[in-house]
Design a protein around this motif. Structure first.
Motif, PDB file in Angstrom:
ATOM      1  N   LEU A 190       0.846  -1.722   0.311  1.00  0.00           N
ATOM      2  CA  LEU A 190       0.749   0.128   0.010  1.00  0.00           C
ATOM      3  C   LEU A 190       1.094   0.805   0.273  1.00  0.00           C
ATOM      4  N   GLN A 191       0.664   2.114  -0.920  1.00  0.00           N
ATOM      5  CA  GLN A 191       1.810   3.288  -0.815  1.00  0.00           C
ATOM      6  C   GLN A 191       0.537   4.596  -0.708  1.00  0.00           C
ATOM      7  N   SER A 192       1.521   5.506  -0.356  1.00  0.00           N
ATOM      8  CA  SER A 192       0.389   6.988  -0.346  1.00  0.00           C
ATOM      9  C   SER A 192       1.844   7.553  -0.248  1.00  0.00           C
ATOM     10  N   GLY A 193       1.698   8.947  -1.183  1.00  0.00           N
ATOM     11  CA  GLY A 193       2.817   9.838  -1.050  1.00  0.00           C
ATOM     12  C   GLY A 193       4.226   8.951  -0.582  1.00  0.00           C
ATOM     13  N   ASN A 194       5.305   9.629  -0.138  1.00  0.00           N
ATOM     14  CA  ASN A 194       5.876   8.911   0.524  1.00  0.00           C
ATOM     15  C   ASN A 194       5.961   7.807   1.922  1.00  0.00           C
ATOM     16  N   ALA A 195       4.604   8.084   1.621  1.00  0.00           N
ATOM     17  CA  ALA A 195       4.973   6.286   2.748  1.00  0.00           C
ATOM     18  C   ALA A 195       4.406   5.017   2.614  1.00  0.00           C
ATOM     19  N   TRP A 196       4.979   3.686   3.018  1.00  0.00           N
ATOM     20  CA  TRP A 196       3.824   2.669   2.493  1.00  0.00           C
ATOM     21  C   TRP A 196       3.852   1.666   3.581  1.00  0.00           C
ATOM     22  N   GLY A 197       3.275   0.717   3.281  1.00  0.00           N
ATOM     23  CA  GLY A 197       3.138  -0.476   4.320  1.00  0.00           C
ATOM     24  C   GLY A 197       2.187  -1.702   3.425  1.00  0.00           C
ATOM     25  N   LYS A 198       2.786  -2.590   4.000  1.00  0.00           N
ATOM     26  CA  LYS A 198       3.027  -4.198   3.886  1.00  0.00           C
ATOM     27  C   LYS A 198       2.144  -5.024   4.386  1.00  0.00           C
ATOM     28  N   PHE A 199       0.055  -5.696   3.856  1.00  0.00           N
ATOM     29  CA  PHE A 199      -0.179  -6.327   4.613  1.00  0.00           C
ATOM     30  C   PHE A 199      -0.875  -7.948   3.838  1.00  0.00           C
ATOM     31  N   VAL A 200      -1.271  -8.411   4.722  1.00  0.00           N
ATOM     32  CA  VAL A 200      -1.529  -9.483   3.321  1.00  0.00           C
ATOM     33  C   VAL A 200      -2.799  -9.816   3.690  1.00  0.00           C
ATOM     34  N   LYS A 201      -3.525  -9.632   2.510  1.00  0.00           N
ATOM     35  CA  LYS A 201      -4.925 -10.001   1.883  1.00  0.00           C
ATOM     36  C   LYS A 201      -5.912 -11.980   1.914  1.00  0.00           C
ATOM     37  N   GLN A 202      -6.414 -12.385   3.356  1.00  0.00           N
ATOM     38  CA  GLN A 202      -7.287 -13.581   3.691  1.00  0.00           C
ATOM     39  C   GLN A 202      -7.881 -13.839   2.562  1.00  0.00           C
TER      40      GLN A 202
END
Length: 202
Positions: A190-202
Motif C-alpha cells: 500500500l502506498q500513499s505519497g512517500n509512505a508505504w506499508g505491506k499487508f496480507v489479504k486472507q
C-alpha cells in the motif's frame, strides 16, 4: 524487496541508494522515438497491445513484459504489427514495456541516475537524484479480511500486488479505512505519497 535490500545495506554502512521506479502508462506516440517507427506505426503498436489486453485502466500495464512475449509467441496471428517490426524495433518496444512495468533493471530512461551512482556511490555528486525519504507504515488488521485501517495522513492510496500491478486505488484526503474485500488472497503493498506499508489479504 529492493527497498528492504537498500535498508539492509544502509544499516550496514554500505553506500547505496534506492530509487522507486513507478509504473508509467502507455500512450499512442510512446514508441515513435525509435528510427523507422512513425507516429502512425507507434499508434498501431499501442492499439495492438491494448487490443490484446496488455493494459488496464489509465494505460497501466496489466501483463508483465514476459507474459506479453509469451502471448506473441503463442498467438502470432494476434500480433501482425509487432511481428512486422524489425528486430531492433521489437527490442525497443520490449525495452519500453520493461520501463512501463518498473522492472528495476538498467535501461536508458534511468541511465543518468545509474551512472552517477556507479561512478561516485559515496559522494555528494548525486544529491540532486537522491530518492525521497520513505516512511514505513504498520497496517492493521494484518492479515486483513475486508478492510485496512489507514493512518491519519493517508491520501490518494494505491495498492499493488507482488508483480507491481496496481490493483486498487482510493482518492481523497484522510480516509479512515480502505476496503480490500474484493482482492484475492495474497500479499500487497500500500502506498500513499512517500509512505508505504505491506499487508496480507486472507
Amino acid at each position: 524487496e529492493a527497498f528492504h535490500n537498500w535498508q539492509y545495506l544502509d544499516s550496514a554502512g554500505v553506500c547505496s541508494e534506492f530509487y522507486l521506479q513507478r509504473p508509467s502508462p502507455t500512450y499512442p506516440a510512446r514508441f515513435k522515438r525509435f528510427p523507422g517507427i512513425t507516429t502512425s506505426l507507434s499508434a498501431s503498436i499501442n492499439n495492438e497491445l491494448v487490443g490484446n489486453g496488455c493494459f488496464g485502466q489509465g494505460g497501466y500495464m496489466f501483463k508483465s513484459p514476459g507474459e506479453i512475449e509469451l502471448a506473441v509467441i503463442s498467438n502470432p496471428s494476434n500480433w501482425p504489427v509487432v511481428l512486422g517490426l524489425t528486430g531492433p524495433q521489437r527490442q525497443f518496444v520490449l525495452d519500453q514495456l520493461r520501463v512501463m512495468w518498473s522492472s528495476h533493471h538498467f535501461h536508458s530512461d534511468f541511465m543518468a541516475a545509474d551512472f552517477a551512482f556507479i561512478s561516485n556511490p559515496c559522494g555528494t555528486a548525486v544529491s540532486a537524484l537522491e530518492p525521497e525519504k520513505w516512511r514505513e507504515w504498520t497496517l492493521y488488521p494484518n492479515p486483513a479480511n475486508s478492510w485496512i485501517q489507514l493512518p491519519e495522513s493517508a491520501e490518494d492510496v494505491r495498492v499493488y500486488n507482488m508483480s507491481g500491478v496496481q490493483v486498487l486505488a482510493q482518492k481523497g484526503i484522510q480516509q479512515s479505512t480502505l476496503s480490500v474485500a474484493g482482492l484475492p488472497p495474497g500479499m500487497y503493498l500500500l502506498q500513499s505519497g512517500n509512505a508505504w506499508g505491506k499487508f496480507v489479504k486472507q
